[in-house]
Design an enzyme around this catalytic site. Structure first.
Site, PDB file in Angstrom:
ATOM      1  N   HIS A  51       3.921  -5.602  -0.978  1.00 16.31           N
ATOM      2  CA  HIS A  51       4.369  -4.845  -2.165  1.00 16.31           C
ATOM      3  C   HIS A  51       3.732  -5.501  -3.396  1.00 16.31           C
ATOM      4  CE1 HIS A  51       6.751  -2.284  -4.618  1.00 16.31           C
ATOM      5  NE2 HIS A  51       7.953  -2.771  -4.433  1.00 16.31           N
TER       6      HIS A  51
ATOM      7  N   HIS B  75      -2.186   2.837   0.950  1.00 13.54           N
ATOM      8  CA  HIS B  75      -0.900   3.132   0.314  1.00 13.54           C
ATOM      9  C   HIS B  75      -0.014   3.915   1.262  1.00 13.54           C
ATOM     10  CE1 HIS B  75       2.033   4.412  -2.678  1.00 13.54           C
ATOM     11  NE2 HIS B  75       1.644   3.331  -3.324  1.00 13.54           N
TER      12      HIS B  75
ATOM     13  N   ASP C 149      -2.999  -2.291  -7.261  1.00 13.92           N
ATOM     14  CA  ASP C 149      -3.052  -3.756  -7.354  1.00 13.92           C
ATOM     15  C   ASP C 149      -4.471  -4.323  -7.373  1.00 13.92           C
ATOM     16  OD1 ASP C 149      -0.272  -4.210  -7.387  1.00 13.92           O
ATOM     17  OD2 ASP C 149      -0.195  -3.727  -5.261  1.00 13.92           O
TER      18      ASP C 149
HETATM   19  C1  COA Z   1       0.355  -0.368   1.589  1.00 15.12           C
HETATM   20  C2  COA Z   1       0.454  -0.418   3.111  1.00 15.12           C
HETATM   21  C3  COA Z   1       1.610  -1.368   3.486  1.00 15.12           C
HETATM   22  C4  COA Z   1       0.734   0.977   3.631  1.00 15.12           C
HETATM   23  O1  COA Z   1       0.955   0.844   4.996  1.00 15.12           O
HETATM   24  P1  COA Z   1       0.996   2.102   5.960  1.00 15.12           P
HETATM   25  O2  COA Z   1       1.734   3.211   5.311  1.00 15.12           O
HETATM   26  O3  COA Z   1       1.486   1.619   7.268  1.00 15.12           O
HETATM   27  O4  COA Z   1      -0.546   2.452   6.046  1.00 15.12           O
HETATM   28  P2  COA Z   1      -1.227   3.623   6.846  1.00 15.12           P
HETATM   29  O5  COA Z   1      -0.264   4.260   7.791  1.00 15.12           O
HETATM   30  O6  COA Z   1      -1.922   4.484   5.859  1.00 15.12           O
HETATM   31  O7  COA Z   1      -2.323   2.829   7.708  1.00 15.12           O
HETATM   32  C5  COA Z   1      -3.242   3.537   8.464  1.00 15.12           C
HETATM   33  C6  COA Z   1      -4.195   2.581   9.123  1.00 15.12           C
HETATM   34  O8  COA Z   1      -4.984   1.921   8.138  1.00 15.12           O
HETATM   35  C7  COA Z   1      -4.866   0.533   8.280  1.00 15.12           C
HETATM   36  N1  COA Z   1      -4.778  -0.064   6.965  1.00 15.12           N
HETATM   37  C8  COA Z   1      -3.942   0.328   5.983  1.00 15.12           C
HETATM   38  N2  COA Z   1      -4.116  -0.464   4.915  1.00 15.12           N
HETATM   39  C9  COA Z   1      -5.084  -1.351   5.252  1.00 15.12           C
HETATM   40  C10 COA Z   1      -5.681  -2.405   4.570  1.00 15.12           C
HETATM   41  N3  COA Z   1      -5.313  -2.715   3.323  1.00 15.12           N
HETATM   42  N4  COA Z   1      -6.650  -3.111   5.182  1.00 15.12           N
HETATM   43  C11 COA Z   1      -7.028  -2.806   6.438  1.00 15.12           C
HETATM   44  N5  COA Z   1      -6.489  -1.796   7.149  1.00 15.12           N
HETATM   45  C12 COA Z   1      -5.517  -1.089   6.558  1.00 15.12           C
HETATM   46  C13 COA Z   1      -3.558   0.315   9.006  1.00 15.12           C
HETATM   47  O9  COA Z   1      -3.553  -0.930   9.676  1.00 15.12           O
HETATM   48  C14 COA Z   1      -3.547   1.482   9.936  1.00 15.12           C
HETATM   49  O10 COA Z   1      -4.402   1.194  11.026  1.00 15.12           O
HETATM   50  P3  COA Z   1      -3.987   1.619  12.515  1.00 15.12           P
HETATM   51  O11 COA Z   1      -3.786   3.096  12.472  1.00 15.12           O
HETATM   52  O12 COA Z   1      -5.150   1.160  13.324  1.00 15.12           O
HETATM   53  O13 COA Z   1      -2.714   0.858  12.795  1.00 15.12           O
HETATM   54  C15 COA Z   1      -0.878  -0.898   3.737  1.00 15.12           C
HETATM   55  O14 COA Z   1      -1.913  -0.046   3.344  1.00 15.12           O
HETATM   56  C16 COA Z   1      -1.167  -2.324   3.383  1.00 15.12           C
HETATM   57  O15 COA Z   1      -0.633  -3.246   4.010  1.00 15.12           O
HETATM   58  N6  COA Z   1      -2.038  -2.569   2.343  1.00 15.12           N
HETATM   59  C17 COA Z   1      -2.336  -3.900   1.927  1.00 15.12           C
HETATM   60  C18 COA Z   1      -1.216  -4.447   1.038  1.00 15.12           C
HETATM   61  C19 COA Z   1      -1.195  -3.800  -0.306  1.00 15.12           C
HETATM   62  O16 COA Z   1      -2.217  -3.615  -0.948  1.00 15.12           O
HETATM   63  N7  COA Z   1       0.023  -3.487  -0.775  1.00 15.12           N
HETATM   64  C20 COA Z   1       0.242  -2.877  -2.063  1.00 15.12           C
HETATM   65  C21 COA Z   1       0.604  -1.435  -1.906  1.00 15.12           C
HETATM   66  S1  COA Z   1       0.648  -0.615  -3.471  1.00 15.12           S
END
Ligand code: COA
Length: 376
Positions: free
Chosen positions: A223, A262, A313
């Site tokens: 987050h 996201h 971010d």
């Molecule tokens: C924000 C977040 C938690 C959303 O998670 P989520 O809703 O589960 O994401 P999604 O369902 O769109 O993910 C789809 C795929 O992309 C991958 N993915 C998503 N964000 C990723 C990232 N930042 N880096 C690498 N891979 C990523 C996931 O691992 C998933 O892969 P899979 O299908 O092989 O398991 C996730 O994108 C993340 O952890 N981002 C990094 C942390 C971050 O920047 N947080 C601030 C958010 S505003």
């Protein structure tokens, strides 16, 4: 096997409507973001953070006089009570400032309790005014052994923050960038920390407890702390080519790249273009735009390789770097801004309250016979 199959279903409540709000829309048509009906693009370009706070608290834009009065109220409430100063001075230098804010917020709730929900706007305003003071008092005391005067006469929260941090009147361009950042971070519907605040508010708990819980949720790297993690990533590369190689390597190893992706937006995060433009502008005014160039290349590689876009971010990291803000203060700044959204949600929850109490799908073992201690 039974457990595995059940656990695969974990959804993190994605896509489920968990309540209603009149405060913001996230990810509607064209991945947009609005606060109380106004687009984030208009707000970021035309409003001050204090105007946005008013909008979130009262659902309409303030008149010129109302805004001046509110700025004066915020200015008059920046001082820290003496017992809280004593406590801040006792916290170690090694503490993460998110923990400092979590504790400071809770302590303020002891010293200046809300007493009645009728005082909720006063409690919210007091926290908005004093949060940067508490953060920067602790920061300068623990890191530089200096006791700062946490009160300035700056009209905006952004100028007040930069003035306390750098001990000088900030340049208008830097104030504008931080003001924009505060607006971008102010509100975002039912994100994890806001939902935490609403769950707490729904028990009819006090304002400070709701905010203390929200700070705890924001602290996590999935987050709010993603901006600090993004900076660590950017800093680890020497130039854009090195970044491209490094990111490809990380993607190969299936590592999570902080500042990308996201839970709601699918194609882009509307806040990204705005903060990216701020970062670019500041980078061109700096002696060394390297961190902007690295960030830009990471963004290109992530989109090309994974169709993953930079969230709010990612470019905040380089923007804050160019504002000369230490990395450990990145997520605490998010607190100073998101406080406004949390507060508005607490008030909205209280207005039409029902205890938030979802159900869980049970995935444990079936009913078992009890075994006495000596027989195990
Ligand atoms: C924000 C977040 C938690 C959303 O998670 P989520 O809703 O589960 O994401 P999604 O369902 O769109 O993910 C789809 C795929 O992309 C991958 N993915 C998503 N964000 C990723 C990232 N930042 N880096 C690498 N891979 C990523 C996931 O691992 C998933 O892969 P899979 O299908 O092989 O398991 C996730 O994108 C993340 O952890 N981002 C990094 C942390 C971050 O920047 N947080 C601030 C958010 S505003």
């Amino acid at each position: 096997m039974y457990h595995m199959e059940k656990q695969m279903k974990t959804t993190g409540l994605r896509g489920q409507v968990a309540g209603s709000t009149a405060l913001s829309t996230v990810g509607g048509a064209g991945n947009s973001l609005t606060y109380c009906g106004y687009s984030i693009e208009d707000l970021a370009q035309k409003a001050s953070f204090e105007e946005v706070v008013w909008l979130l608290f009262y659902g309409k834009l303030p008149t010129q006089q109302a805004l001046l009065d509110y700025q004066d109220t915020l200015k008059s409430q920046r001082d820290i009570p003496a017992p809280l100063i004593t406590c801040l001075e006792l916290l170690p230098k090694t503490t993460h400032p998110m923990e400092v804010l979590r504790s400071a917020c809770s302590l303020l709730g002891n010293l200046e309790p809300e007493k009645s929900f009728k005082n909720q706007i006063q409690a919210a305003t007091r926290l908005l005014a004093v949060m940067p003071s508490m953060l920067l008092y602790w920061y300068h005391f623990s890191h530089h052994n200096i006791r700062i005067n946490p009160v300035t006469q700056d009209n905006s929260t952004a100028a007040h923050f930069l003035n306390l941090l750098h001990h000088q009147s900030p340049h208008p361009d830097t104030v504008k960038c931080l003001n924009t950042s505060f607006i971008l971070y102010a509100e975002h519907e039912f994100n994890a920390s806001t939902f935490t605040a609403r769950v707490c508010a729904a028990t009819l708990s006090d304002f400070y407890s709701c905010i203390t819980g929200a700070i705890g949720s924001l602290r996590g790297p999935l987050h709010g702390a993603a901006n600090e993690e993004a900076m660590a990533l950017i800093e680890s590369f020497k130039d854009a080519n090195d970044a491209e190689k490094g990111i490809l390597d990380k993607l190969d190893k299936k590592e999570l790249i902080m500042g990308f992706g996201h839970a709601i937006y699918r194609e882009s995060d509307p806040r990204n273009a705005i903060i990216k433009a701020c970062s670019k502008k500041l980078s061109m005014q700096s002696n060394n735009p390297n961190y902007y160039l690295i960030s830009e290349r990471i963004e290109q590689v992530m989109w090309r390789e994974k169709r993953l876009f930079a969230n709010a971010d990612f470019f905040h990291a380089s923007a804050y770097h160019f504002l000369n803000i230490p990395v450990l203060l990145f997520t605490p700044i998010f607190v100073c801004a998101r406080l406004s959204g949390w507060a508005a949600h607490i008030m909205e929850q209280r207005k039409n309250n029902r205890l938030i109490r979802p159900s869980a799908e049970y995935i444990g073992p079936p009913l078992k016979d009890w075994i006495n201690l000596e027989a195990r």
